[in-house]
Write an enzyme that holds these catalytic residues in place. Sequence first.
Site, PDB file in Angstrom:
ATOM      1  N   ASP A   1      -2.575  -4.952   0.611  1.00 65.14           N
ATOM      2  CA  ASP A   1      -1.861  -3.907   1.350  1.00 65.14           C
ATOM      3  C   ASP A   1      -0.495  -4.361   1.852  1.00 65.14           C
ATOM      4  O   ASP A   1       0.456  -3.575   1.865  1.00 65.14           O
ATOM      5  CB  ASP A   1      -2.708  -3.437   2.539  1.00 65.14           C
ATOM      6  CG  ASP A   1      -4.008  -2.793   2.092  1.00 65.14           C
ATOM      7  OD1 ASP A   1      -3.949  -1.945   1.185  1.00 65.14           O
ATOM      8  OD2 ASP A   1      -5.072  -3.138   2.635  1.00 65.14           O
TER       9      ASP A   1
ATOM     10  N   GLU B   1       0.835  -1.205   0.000  1.00 67.85           N
ATOM     11  CA  GLU B   1       0.000   0.000   0.000  1.00 67.85           C
ATOM     12  C   GLU B   1       0.870   1.255   0.000  1.00 67.85           C
ATOM     13  O   GLU B   1       1.904   1.316   0.666  1.00 67.85           O
ATOM     14  CB  GLU B   1      -0.920  -0.004   1.225  1.00 67.85           C
ATOM     15  CG  GLU B   1      -1.703   1.280   1.449  1.00 67.85           C
ATOM     16  CD  GLU B   1      -2.779   1.506   0.406  1.00 67.85           C
ATOM     17  OE1 GLU B   1      -3.654   2.331   0.650  1.00 67.85           O
ATOM     18  OE2 GLU B   1      -2.757   0.861  -0.656  1.00 67.85           O
TER      19      GLU B   1
END
Length: 252
Positions: free
Chosen positions: A108, A80
Amino acid sequence: MEDFVRQCFNPMIVELAEKTMKEYGEDLKIETNKFAAICTHLEVCFMYSDFHFINEQGESIIVELGDPNALLKHRFEIIEGRDRTVAWTVVNSICNTTGAEKPKFLPDLYDYKENRFIEIGVTRREVHIYYLEKANKTKSEKTHIHIFSFTGEEMATKADYTLDEESRARIKTRLFTIRQEMASRGLWDSFVSPREVKRQLKKDLKSQEQCASLPTKVSRRTSPALKILEPMWMDSNRTATLRASFLKCPKK
């Protein structure tokens, strides 16, 4: 809200959020709630990975800042916040190296200890509702999902919370602090339910137009929109002291 975000978050996180919004053609001057949400999500991802390493025996250990033995492998790979092209390059590299199944959407994090991608969620709603939305989106049993809320609730795939309780408590405390600081500035309610606020405001404006030609009568009732916008004051006694190494919102 924009001023609050710039005061509350690390400049690096703010810069990453700005780049993310620009990449998707979004204006942070208009989408201020999304700006705050992206910064919050980024910080949670960073806090999730902070201090977690893997030693030579392949065990997960926690190493505090300044520890002389910090030359260890990071347990989590942060995906992320990266440029999309770079992020997919990292994901492909991980899949080629570990044999992990390539996700359909950018996750992420990647957990080198558990050998799985992780999708982090930060929600202003019920955790189980947001969890189901994430699960329907990823459509992969191999992508681990971990949801946090601003109320201290969390939900994870198969109740496997990955991190130790103290690490998760730091994240929950940070989220609660953000909520408290927003509330003290009258920003929290509009952040929680911006659609409802807009709906009520439109409804009130329409009512005002319809009644513009009628005789004026003073009313002591509070507008529904104003009720929604009233700050939600929080009990400061519930706020635990954050570690000095973590970011704090400046006091008013």
